[in-house]
Design a protein around this motif. Sequence first.
Motif, PDB file in Angstrom:
ATOM      1  N   ILE A 173       1.460   5.796  -0.445  1.00 45.38           N
ATOM      2  CA  ILE A 173       0.827   7.059  -0.237  1.00 45.38           C
ATOM      3  C   ILE A 173       1.536   7.760  -1.392  1.00 45.38           C
ATOM      4  O   ILE A 173       2.925   7.902  -0.972  1.00 45.38           O
ATOM      5  CB  ILE A 173       0.783   7.720   0.895  1.00 45.38           C
ATOM      6  N   ILE A 191       6.945   9.120  -1.830  1.00 46.33           N
ATOM      7  CA  ILE A 191       6.278   7.879  -1.527  1.00 46.33           C
ATOM      8  C   ILE A 191       6.342   7.227  -0.423  1.00 46.33           C
ATOM      9  O   ILE A 191       7.615   7.130   0.166  1.00 46.33           O
ATOM     10  CB  ILE A 191       6.296   6.734  -2.704  1.00 46.33           C
ATOM     11  N   PHE A 192       5.358   7.121   0.576  1.00 44.24           N
ATOM     12  CA  PHE A 192       5.205   6.272   1.874  1.00 44.24           C
ATOM     13  C   PHE A 192       4.820   5.027   1.317  1.00 44.24           C
ATOM     14  O   PHE A 192       3.609   4.801   1.008  1.00 44.24           O
ATOM     15  CB  PHE A 192       4.337   6.658   2.785  1.00 44.24           C
ATOM     16  N   LYS A 193       5.649   3.925   1.756  1.00 36.30           N
ATOM     17  CA  LYS A 193       5.240   2.448   1.573  1.00 36.30           C
ATOM     18  C   LYS A 193       5.048   1.598   2.867  1.00 36.30           C
ATOM     19  O   LYS A 193       5.682   1.756   3.908  1.00 36.30           O
ATOM     20  CB  LYS A 193       6.413   1.623   0.793  1.00 36.30           C
ATOM     21  N   SER A 194       3.859   0.920   2.824  1.00 35.45           N
ATOM     22  CA  SER A 194       3.675   0.143   3.971  1.00 35.45           C
ATOM     23  C   SER A 194       2.949  -1.170   3.449  1.00 35.45           C
ATOM     24  O   SER A 194       2.666  -1.193   2.449  1.00 35.45           O
ATOM     25  CB  SER A 194       2.230   0.766   4.540  1.00 35.45           C
ATOM     26  N   TRP A 203      -2.024  -1.026   8.712  1.00 37.61           N
ATOM     27  CA  TRP A 203      -0.906  -0.342   9.464  1.00 37.61           C
ATOM     28  C   TRP A 203      -1.263   0.953   9.615  1.00 37.61           C
ATOM     29  O   TRP A 203      -0.655   1.784  10.477  1.00 37.61           O
ATOM     30  CB  TRP A 203       0.192  -0.864   8.930  1.00 37.61           C
ATOM     31  N   LEU A 204      -2.037   1.419   8.597  1.00 37.14           N
ATOM     32  CA  LEU A 204      -2.247   3.404   8.745  1.00 37.14           C
ATOM     33  C   LEU A 204      -3.788   3.398   8.808  1.00 37.14           C
ATOM     34  O   LEU A 204      -4.819   2.707   8.033  1.00 37.14           O
ATOM     35  CB  LEU A 204      -2.039   3.532   7.349  1.00 37.14           C
ATOM     36  N   GLU A 205      -3.992   4.094   9.553  1.00 35.21           N
ATOM     37  CA  GLU A 205      -5.406   4.804   9.989  1.00 35.21           C
ATOM     38  C   GLU A 205      -5.643   5.961   9.287  1.00 35.21           C
ATOM     39  O   GLU A 205      -4.771   6.776   9.575  1.00 35.21           O
ATOM     40  CB  GLU A 205      -5.583   4.958  11.209  1.00 35.21           C
ATOM     41  N   GLU A 257      -3.123   7.237  -3.227  1.00 36.62           N
ATOM     42  CA  GLU A 257      -2.860   6.181  -2.374  1.00 36.62           C
ATOM     43  C   GLU A 257      -3.322   4.829  -3.025  1.00 36.62           C
ATOM     44  O   GLU A 257      -4.254   4.947  -4.345  1.00 36.62           O
ATOM     45  CB  GLU A 257      -3.739   6.222  -1.229  1.00 36.62           C
ATOM     46  N   TYR A 297       0.888  -1.102  -0.315  1.00 35.70           N
ATOM     47  CA  TYR A 297       0.123  -0.087  -0.079  1.00 35.70           C
ATOM     48  C   TYR A 297       0.860   1.461   0.048  1.00 35.70           C
ATOM     49  O   TYR A 297       1.812   1.504   0.968  1.00 35.70           O
ATOM     50  CB  TYR A 297      -0.876  -0.257   1.199  1.00 35.70           C
ATOM     51  N   LEU A 308       4.937   0.144  -9.475  1.00 34.31           N
ATOM     52  CA  LEU A 308       5.424   1.549  -8.847  1.00 34.31           C
ATOM     53  C   LEU A 308       6.710   2.022  -9.392  1.00 34.31           C
ATOM     54  O   LEU A 308       6.982   3.163  -9.884  1.00 34.31           O
ATOM     55  CB  LEU A 308       5.833   1.454  -7.284  1.00 34.31           C
TER      56      LEU A 308
END
Lengths: 87, 87
Positions: A4, A62-65, A70-72, A34, A2, A42
């Motif tokens: 952002i 880019i923020f990768k999870s 894990w992200l709210e 997102e 996932y 990517l």
Amino acid sequence: MYVILVYDMGKKRVSKMLKLCRGYLNWIQNSVFEGEITEVKLKELLSRAKLFMNTEQDSIIIFKSREERWLEKEIIGQEKNDLDTFL
Amino acid sequence: MYVILVYDMGKKRVSKMLKLCRGYLNWIQNSVFEGEITEVKLKELLSRAKLFMNTEQDSIIIFKSREERWLEKEIIGQEKNDLDTFL
């Protein structure tokens, strides 16, 4: 995974970047996307962005999870992605 | 907790929001901030933002993660937060 993705681009390149990102992720605000994406996809997105971005002026973060849970996410004010389902 | 905050505000309110967020988080791009913050401090930030934001036009999105290490960050192009250490 996932991600952002947020970008900051010169005016002339904004619409190109918006169009490019729409092909890979979901638009959620102004210059913020997102969504679930593979590493390969990517990389493809970023390679294509690099073809027109001005690396001295523009930026992409880019923020990768590994997991979306894990992200709210909390939204205050207008949700702007309503249109996304129609376009 | 670790948060990413992105906002989209009308021109008249942008500088006010920028200044407000700077008091709580680290600026990383255009209208994007990140950093460690407590729930209480985040509520305070949002209460203060709501005093001047136009909820029919503006939006703030917050992504919260219990641990920063759950998110990997990649930056392409300019890192714009260099100034932040001096301001």
